[in-house]
Design an enzyme around this catalytic site. Structure first.
Site, PDB file in Angstrom:
ATOM      1  N   PHE A   1      29.741  84.351  24.439  1.00  0.00           N
ATOM      2  CA  PHE A   1      28.419  83.882  24.854  1.00  0.00           C
ATOM      3  C   PHE A   1      28.291  83.914  26.370  1.00  0.00           C
ATOM      4  O   PHE A   1      29.258  83.653  27.095  1.00  0.00           O
ATOM      5  CB  PHE A   1      28.177  82.457  24.329  1.00  0.00           C
ATOM      6  CG  PHE A   1      27.636  82.466  22.928  1.00  0.00           C
ATOM      7  CD1 PHE A   1      28.430  82.863  21.865  1.00  0.00           C
ATOM      8  CD2 PHE A   1      26.321  82.121  22.674  1.00  0.00           C
ATOM      9  CE1 PHE A   1      27.920  82.908  20.576  1.00  0.00           C
ATOM     10  CE2 PHE A   1      25.811  82.160  21.394  1.00  0.00           C
ATOM     11  CZ  PHE A   1      26.602  82.549  20.340  1.00  0.00           C
TER      12      PHE A   1
ATOM     13  N   TYR B   1      44.786  77.646  24.097  1.00  0.00           N
ATOM     14  CA  TYR B   1      43.361  77.583  23.707  1.00  0.00           C
ATOM     15  C   TYR B   1      43.220  77.918  22.222  1.00  0.00           C
ATOM     16  O   TYR B   1      42.539  77.201  21.476  1.00  0.00           O
ATOM     17  CB  TYR B   1      42.587  78.572  24.577  1.00  0.00           C
ATOM     18  CG  TYR B   1      41.099  78.615  24.341  1.00  0.00           C
ATOM     19  CD1 TYR B   1      40.266  77.605  24.817  1.00  0.00           C
ATOM     20  CD2 TYR B   1      40.507  79.697  23.681  1.00  0.00           C
ATOM     21  CE1 TYR B   1      38.886  77.658  24.622  1.00  0.00           C
ATOM     22  CE2 TYR B   1      39.133  79.759  23.483  1.00  0.00           C
ATOM     23  CZ  TYR B   1      38.331  78.734  23.954  1.00  0.00           C
ATOM     24  OH  TYR B   1      36.963  78.789  23.765  1.00  0.00           O
TER      25      TYR B   1
ATOM     26  N   ASP C   1      29.842  64.630  30.338  1.00  0.00           N
ATOM     27  CA  ASP C   1      30.546  65.719  31.031  1.00  0.00           C
ATOM     28  C   ASP C   1      31.419  65.084  32.114  1.00  0.00           C
ATOM     29  O   ASP C   1      31.355  63.868  32.360  1.00  0.00           O
ATOM     30  CB  ASP C   1      29.547  66.731  31.615  1.00  0.00           C
ATOM     31  CG  ASP C   1      30.133  68.146  31.659  1.00  0.00           C
ATOM     32  OD1 ASP C   1      31.199  68.319  32.297  1.00  0.00           O
ATOM     33  OD2 ASP C   1      29.545  69.059  31.077  1.00  0.00           O
TER      34      ASP C   1
HETATM   35  N1  LIG Z   1      31.069  80.951  26.114  1.00  0.00           N
HETATM   36  C1  LIG Z   1      31.793  81.513  25.173  1.00  0.00           C
HETATM   37  O1  LIG Z   1      31.848  82.744  25.060  1.00  0.00           O
HETATM   38  C2  LIG Z   1      32.587  80.657  24.215  1.00  0.00           C
HETATM   39  C3  LIG Z   1      33.234  81.305  23.154  1.00  0.00           C
HETATM   40  C4  LIG Z   1      33.959  80.552  22.235  1.00  0.00           C
HETATM   41  C5  LIG Z   1      34.021  79.181  22.366  1.00  0.00           C
HETATM   42  N2  LIG Z   1      33.391  78.569  23.395  1.00  0.00           N
HETATM   43  C6  LIG Z   1      33.500  77.127  23.480  1.00  0.00           C
HETATM   44  O2  LIG Z   1      32.228  76.567  23.640  1.00  0.00           O
HETATM   45  C7  LIG Z   1      32.337  75.340  24.362  1.00  0.00           C
HETATM   46  C8  LIG Z   1      31.347  75.364  25.514  1.00  0.00           C
HETATM   47  O3  LIG Z   1      31.701  76.421  26.376  1.00  0.00           O
HETATM   48  P1  LIG Z   1      30.682  77.042  27.456  1.00  0.00           P
HETATM   49  O4  LIG Z   1      30.793  78.503  27.341  1.00  0.00           O
HETATM   50  O5  LIG Z   1      29.370  76.388  27.329  1.00  0.00           O
HETATM   51  O6  LIG Z   1      31.436  76.624  28.798  1.00  0.00           O
HETATM   52  P2  LIG Z   1      30.920  75.899  30.115  1.00  0.00           P
HETATM   53  O7  LIG Z   1      32.058  75.962  31.059  1.00  0.00           O
HETATM   54  O8  LIG Z   1      29.605  76.460  30.536  1.00  0.00           O
HETATM   55  O9  LIG Z   1      30.694  74.392  29.625  1.00  0.00           O
HETATM   56  C9  LIG Z   1      31.756  73.573  29.284  1.00  0.00           C
HETATM   57  C10 LIG Z   1      31.450  72.190  29.816  1.00  0.00           C
HETATM   58  O10 LIG Z   1      32.515  71.327  29.363  1.00  0.00           O
HETATM   59  C11 LIG Z   1      32.816  70.454  30.432  1.00  0.00           C
HETATM   60  N3  LIG Z   1      34.183  69.959  30.290  1.00  0.00           N
HETATM   61  C12 LIG Z   1      35.328  70.656  30.424  1.00  0.00           C
HETATM   62  N4  LIG Z   1      36.384  69.846  30.256  1.00  0.00           N
HETATM   63  C13 LIG Z   1      35.891  68.607  30.014  1.00  0.00           C
HETATM   64  C14 LIG Z   1      36.474  67.350  29.783  1.00  0.00           C
HETATM   65  N5  LIG Z   1      37.809  67.192  29.769  1.00  0.00           N
HETATM   66  N6  LIG Z   1      35.659  66.287  29.579  1.00  0.00           N
HETATM   67  C15 LIG Z   1      34.316  66.424  29.608  1.00  0.00           C
HETATM   68  N7  LIG Z   1      33.700  67.604  29.818  1.00  0.00           N
HETATM   69  C16 LIG Z   1      34.479  68.683  30.035  1.00  0.00           C
HETATM   70  C17 LIG Z   1      32.645  71.287  31.694  1.00  0.00           C
HETATM   71  O11 LIG Z   1      32.470  70.468  32.845  1.00  0.00           O
HETATM   72  C18 LIG Z   1      31.411  72.117  31.345  1.00  0.00           C
HETATM   73  O12 LIG Z   1      30.213  71.491  31.778  1.00  0.00           O
HETATM   74  C19 LIG Z   1      33.800  75.212  24.782  1.00  0.00           C
HETATM   75  O13 LIG Z   1      34.473  74.368  23.878  1.00  0.00           O
HETATM   76  C20 LIG Z   1      34.309  76.635  24.675  1.00  0.00           C
HETATM   77  O14 LIG Z   1      35.697  76.660  24.406  1.00  0.00           O
HETATM   78  C21 LIG Z   1      32.670  79.279  24.339  1.00  0.00           C
END
Ligand SMILES: NC(=O)c1ccc[n+]([C@@H]2O[C@H](COP(=O)([O-])OP(=O)(O)OC[C@H]3O[C@@H](n4cnc5c(N)ncnc54)[C@H](O)[C@@H]3O)[C@@H](O)[C@H]2O)c1
Length: 254
Positions: free
Chosen positions: A193, A160, A36
């Site tokens: 989520f 995105y 991360d």
């Molecule tokens: N939560 C949702 O509803 C949802 C829906 C569709 C897709 N997603 C995808 O799921 C994945 C996880 O999302 P989440 O909801 O757990 O978000 P989150 O923000 O809780 O976690 C994402 C993590 O990625 C890390 N991160 C961001 N940019 C980074 C980089 N350049 N290098 C290293 N780490 C990096 C952040 O520090 C964070 O800890 C993402 O790819 C997001 O696009 C989430």
């Protein structure tokens, strides 16, 4: 593949879907490296998970930092599982409010983190996996993360949605490419989520987002993503596919 056959790398592991996946892996006794950003809570999270979980501070777009992170996993045990969750959103329009073209720089920055970062992590992890002896006919499994925005991007999700569609697009090609190395590639496309991304929204907005899901009528729980990620690793016939994990939601234009 038996997930306990080697080590795992979980990107975005300090938060949300990645953290939930790391928790499941550590519970199963899998030596795990969380990747991360240096600014994340990764070090504390890794210490809290126990089981010798390591934190590798890396931006997923940085080849050297990601190479060091996958090498750290190989030091624990042969790297066999990648769950790549790191990603971020970013709102913009094709033409901004003042009538100017949307920022190319901003568009590129979001595509860079989500799509270029995915290729960087996938290629570095796969190169490590490919160097190991197969276990029961497999060398490793790579689980990537797209989004339902790959098909139903809402207004404002331009970069995105572009990036996530790119991840869907590379999934089959990568699976075909890595088949000769006995490595599978599967993408999960989550709907909505309940992670820190959404925690910033007011409770009534989160509630209404949950109500948009046909069934179950609620936001997804991060552990439901983690369970699918581990099921993907476990099932050798799952390959080259993107699986929607969304309670049948289909996003509206806004
Ligand atoms: N939560 C949702 O509803 C949802 C829906 C569709 C897709 N997603 C995808 O799921 C994945 C996880 O999302 P989440 O909801 O757990 O978000 P989150 O923000 O809780 O976690 C994402 C993590 O990625 C890390 N991160 C961001 N940019 C980074 C980089 N350049 N290098 C290293 N780490 C990096 C952040 O520090 C964070 O800890 C993402 O790819 C997001 O696009 C989430």
């Amino acid at each position: 593949m038996d997930v306990t056959a080697g080590s795992a790398v979980v990107t975005g592991g300090a938060s949300g879907l990645g953290l939930a996946t790391a928790r499941r892996l550590v519970e199963k006794g899998v030596p795990t490296v969380l990747v991360d950003l240096p600014t994340s809570a990764g070090a504390d999270v890794a210490a809290g998970l126990g089981g010798g979980t390591r934190f590798a501070a890396a931006d997923v777009t940085d080849p050297d930092a990601v190479a060091a992170a996958v090498a750290a996993a190989d030091e624990l045990a042969p790297l066999r599982t990648l769950v790549h969750c790191a990603g971020r959103g970013g709102a913009m329009r094709v033409v901004d409010k003042e009538g100017r073209p949307g920022s190319l720089e901003f568009y590129e920055s979001i595509v860079r983190v989500n799509l270029i970062g995915t290729f960087n992590v996938l290629s570095q992890a796969a190169a490590r996996m490919a160097a190991h002896e197969p276990v029961e006919g497999e060398r490793g499994v790579c689980v990537l993360t797209a989004s339902v925005a790959a098909w139903e991007g809402q207004i404002g999700q331009l970069p995105y949605a572009s990036a996530k569609a790119g991840i869907v697009g590379l999934t089959l090609v990568a699976a075909r490419d890595l088949a000769s190395k006995l490595i599978r590639v599967v993408t999960i496309a989550p709907g909505t989520f309940d992670t820190p991304i959404l925690a910033r929204l007011p409770e009534n907005v989160r509630e209404s987002l949950g109500q948009m899901v046909p069934h179950p009528r609620r936001l997804g729980v991060p552990d439901e993503f983690a369970r699918l990620a581990l099921a993907v690793v476990d099932n050798p016939m799952l390959n080259g596919e993107t699986i929607r994990l969304d309670g049948a939601i289909r996003m509206q234009p806004k």
